[in-house]
Design a protein around this motif. Structure first.
Motif, PDB file in Angstrom:
ATOM      1  N   ASP A  73       0.854  -1.179   0.000  1.00 33.85           N
ATOM      2  CA  ASP A  73       0.000   0.000   0.000  1.00 33.85           C
ATOM      3  C   ASP A  73       0.892   1.231   0.000  1.00 33.85           C
ATOM      4  O   ASP A  73       1.935   1.265   0.662  1.00 33.85           O
ATOM      5  CB  ASP A  73      -0.892   0.016   1.238  1.00 33.85           C
ATOM      6  CG  ASP A  73      -2.034  -0.979   1.160  1.00 33.85           C
ATOM      7  OD1 ASP A  73      -2.239  -1.556   0.073  1.00 33.85           O
ATOM      8  OD2 ASP A  73      -2.712  -1.185   2.181  1.00 33.85           O
ATOM      9  N   CYS A  74       0.479   2.260  -0.728  1.00 30.28           N
ATOM     10  CA  CYS A  74       1.273   3.482  -0.861  1.00 30.28           C
ATOM     11  C   CYS A  74       0.443   4.669  -0.372  1.00 30.28           C
ATOM     12  O   CYS A  74      -0.745   4.782  -0.699  1.00 30.28           O
ATOM     13  CB  CYS A  74       1.689   3.674  -2.314  1.00 30.28           C
ATOM     14  SG  CYS A  74       2.738   5.107  -2.626  1.00 30.28           S
ATOM     15  N   GLY A  75       1.072   5.549   0.379  1.00 27.37           N
ATOM     16  CA  GLY A  75       0.385   6.715   0.925  1.00 27.37           C
ATOM     17  C   GLY A  75      -0.145   6.433   2.314  1.00 27.37           C
ATOM     18  O   GLY A  75      -0.540   5.302   2.629  1.00 27.37           O
ATOM     19  N   LEU A  76      -0.151   7.457   3.157  1.00 33.80           N
ATOM     20  CA  LEU A  76      -0.626   7.285   4.525  1.00 33.80           C
ATOM     21  C   LEU A  76      -2.089   6.872   4.560  1.00 33.80           C
ATOM     22  O   LEU A  76      -2.545   6.182   5.475  1.00 33.80           O
ATOM     23  CB  LEU A  76      -0.424   8.594   5.309  1.00 33.80           C
ATOM     24  CG  LEU A  76      -0.532   8.500   6.829  1.00 33.80           C
ATOM     25  CD1 LEU A  76       0.492   7.523   7.395  1.00 33.80           C
ATOM     26  CD2 LEU A  76      -0.358   9.880   7.466  1.00 33.80           C
ATOM     27  N   ASP A  77      -2.834   7.293   3.530  1.00 33.72           N
ATOM     28  CA  ASP A  77      -4.251   6.920   3.443  1.00 33.72           C
ATOM     29  C   ASP A  77      -4.464   5.580   2.755  1.00 33.72           C
ATOM     30  O   ASP A  77      -5.591   5.162   2.555  1.00 33.72           O
ATOM     31  CB  ASP A  77      -5.028   8.006   2.698  1.00 33.72           C
ATOM     32  CG  ASP A  77      -4.459   8.302   1.312  1.00 33.72           C
ATOM     33  OD1 ASP A  77      -3.472   7.626   0.913  1.00 33.72           O
ATOM     34  OD2 ASP A  77      -4.971   9.201   0.623  1.00 33.72           O
ATOM     35  N   ARG A  78      -3.379   4.921   2.359  1.00 30.36           N
ATOM     36  CA  ARG A  78      -3.422   3.604   1.697  1.00 30.36           C
ATOM     37  C   ARG A  78      -4.280   3.627   0.433  1.00 30.36           C
ATOM     38  O   ARG A  78      -4.900   2.635   0.061  1.00 30.36           O
ATOM     39  CB  ARG A  78      -3.943   2.526   2.653  1.00 30.36           C
ATOM     40  CG  ARG A  78      -3.053   2.283   3.853  1.00 30.36           C
ATOM     41  CD  ARG A  78      -3.599   1.195   4.764  1.00 30.36           C
ATOM     42  NE  ARG A  78      -2.722   0.942   5.884  1.00 30.36           N
ATOM     43  CZ  ARG A  78      -1.714   0.077   5.880  1.00 30.36           C
ATOM     44  NH1 ARG A  78      -1.456  -0.622   4.791  1.00 30.36           N
ATOM     45  NH2 ARG A  78      -0.979  -0.089   6.957  1.00 30.36           N
ATOM     46  N   SER A  79      -4.279   4.746  -0.265  1.00 29.94           N
ATOM     47  CA  SER A  79      -5.122   4.896  -1.449  1.00 29.94           C
ATOM     48  C   SER A  79      -4.482   4.348  -2.709  1.00 29.94           C
ATOM     49  O   SER A  79      -5.154   4.195  -3.734  1.00 29.94           O
ATOM     50  CB  SER A  79      -5.447   6.373  -1.663  1.00 29.94           C
ATOM     51  OG  SER A  79      -4.245   7.128  -1.808  1.00 29.94           O
TER      52      SER A  79
END
Length: 471
Positions: free
Chosen positions: A256-262
């Motif tokens: 997953d990439c991004g703190l929001d896992r988007s």
């Protein structure tokens, strides 16, 4: 009051989307080569009732079969209720990705370091491949017919491999070069092992002769040690590497990439993001009047050449095998009519708009991460060279299909006119006379060892492909 039905439907959709994403990441991790992808696709297909066409003497509506070619390309078919001469609904993707390939005489030793000699595959920025943890995947084919599967660098206990680079302190000359020249193709050799230097190293042949009382080590002891390890682990000899197909890829799992896992960061998302969703849509759909087909081919990154590329006769041969097993029987005219009356989504990725490099894009005609399924009327470069250029009537028809199914989509091009360009398999399918449109996922950092896509786009691609198969 809250709409309970609507809330439950939203929750169900979210759960299904999360399941799709996790299955996709697992597919990426287990499918870093085209061969590994075919193995997974066959397993997925057989779990949904598909059979190898070689085991079927006849076919009727509702039957599900697959045709694989050299373990590198595969086509899935579900027979519809109508005549196949009326055409098929086809999803077409490719499962090869940019990488490094080991040469046929790959191992050599230089000043105590043993290297794997490579040749890059597909369009890469060579400097992106240095100082990364790398894994080796592939097969070694022995003269007795044995095929040995090789996978080193993915398990936690496995060693990984690497390509070295010059330290900044000594890189004054290197840093004056262009990006294309910083790392040359012949410099992309992978460090495979190390021999501890001996007293003999650095001596001339005359000096070595004087040390007759000392035990001498051969100049290729490091290479010999590597071959001994390969013999122990895989029971392969040095000569077996002459008939090996070893692919060097980034080591590690999709994340997953991004703190929001988007988003998803992973290797080979061009074009496995579209291949996976196409296969998943095919397996979760039921053919109506028209026969459904999903084809995943090889060699797109180097021009769709070879026996497993879209430019070969692989696809039409597969369709011919299907027609020959139908009650009407085979004829050249039936094959031609079937292909000409088919419609196809060329399931391939598009370049995502990059705010850090906005000058390369026409923003109004670019695809954005999270914007949904990307529809690309034409690819190619400079005057649409190499494009199939889809008909507006076909695009309008698809717009209606996607709108009705609630699929988010965006119309886009690769980049600014005259900036560059690229192609897909669309033009090779269009030669049969069928309507074809590129439709896929937007990718940031395309062709880099690690690429980025939005989870939302993966979900919308899957939904769009399912809606298309219902036509």
């Amino acid at each position: 009051m809250k709409d309970t039905k609507s809330t439950k439907k939203t929750e169900k959709t979210a759960v299904a989307g999360k399941k799709l994403v996790e299955s996709y990441k697992a597919f990426l991790d287990a499918g870093k080569t085209e061969r590994e992808c075919v193995v997974q696709i066959i397993a997925m297909a057989e779990a949904h009732g598909y059979k190898d066409i070689a085991s079927c003497k006849s076919l009727e509506p509702g039957d599900k079969v697959y045709v694989q070619k050299m373990n590198k390309a595969i086509a899935l078919f579900e027979i519809g209720k109508g005549s196949i001469e009326d055409g098929m609904n086809i999803l077409g993707a490719h499962i090869d990705s940019p990488r490094l390939d080991a040469k046929q005489n790959p191992l050599y030793e230089s000043d105590c370091i043993t290297y794997l000699n490579t040749h890059y595959y597909g369009g890469i920025k060579k400097y992106q491949w240095v100082t990364l943890p790398l894994a080796v995947h592939g097969v070694v084919c022995k003269a007795d017919g044995t095929v040995v599967q090789v996978n080193i660098g993915e398990d936690a206990d496995d060693p990984v491999f690497c390509i070295s680079d010059i330290l900044p302190h000594l890189a004054q000359d290197q840093m004056k070069k262009t990006g294309a020249e910083i790392i040359k193709g012949e410099d992309l050799d992978v460090i495979f092992g190390l021999r501890i230097p001996s007293e003999k190293d650095g001596k001339t042949d005359d000096e070595e002769g004087k040390d007759s009382g000392k035990k001498k080590k051969g100049k290729a002891d490091g290479k010999k040690a590597i071959l001994e390890l390969l013999k122990k682990k895989y029971n392969i000899e040095a000569d077996d590497l002459k008939s090996a197909e070893l692919e060097i890829v980034p080591a590690g799992a999709a994340r997953d990439c991004g703190l929001d896992r988007s988003m998803i960061l992973g290797y080979g998302q061009d074009d496995r993001s579209c291949a996976f969703t196409s296969v998943a849509a095919m397996l979760e759909s039921s053919a109506g009047k028209r026969t459904n087909c999903c084809i995943c081919v090889d060699k797109e990154e180097i021009g769709s050449v070879g026996a497993t590329g879209m430019a070969s006769h692989m696809f039409e041969n597969a369709v011919a095998e299907v027609i020959a097993r139908l009650p009407e029987g085979y004829s050249e005219l039936s094959l031609r009519r079937s292909l000409a009356n088919s419609i196809m989504l060329s399931s391939d990725v598009n370049a995502a708009y990059d705010p850090k490099n906005s000058s390369l894009y026409d923003k109004d005609n670019s695809s954005s991460l999270g914007g949904g399924l990307v529809l690309n009327k034409y690819t190619g470069s400079r005057g649409k060279s190499g494009a199939s250029d889809a008909n507006p009537e076909f695009i309008a028809r698809l717009r209606g299909v996607f709108d009705k199914a609630g699929v988010s989509y965006q119309m886009a091009e690769l980049g600014k006119v005259d900036q560059g360009g690229g192609g897909t398999i669309a033009y090779l399918a269009a030669k049969y006379g069928m309507n074809v449109l590129d439709a896929g996922v937007a990718v940031l950092s395309m062709h880099a060892p690690w690429e980025i896509i939005a989870k939302e786009d993966l979900i919308q691609a899957y939904a769009g492909y399912k809606a298309f198969l219902k036509i």
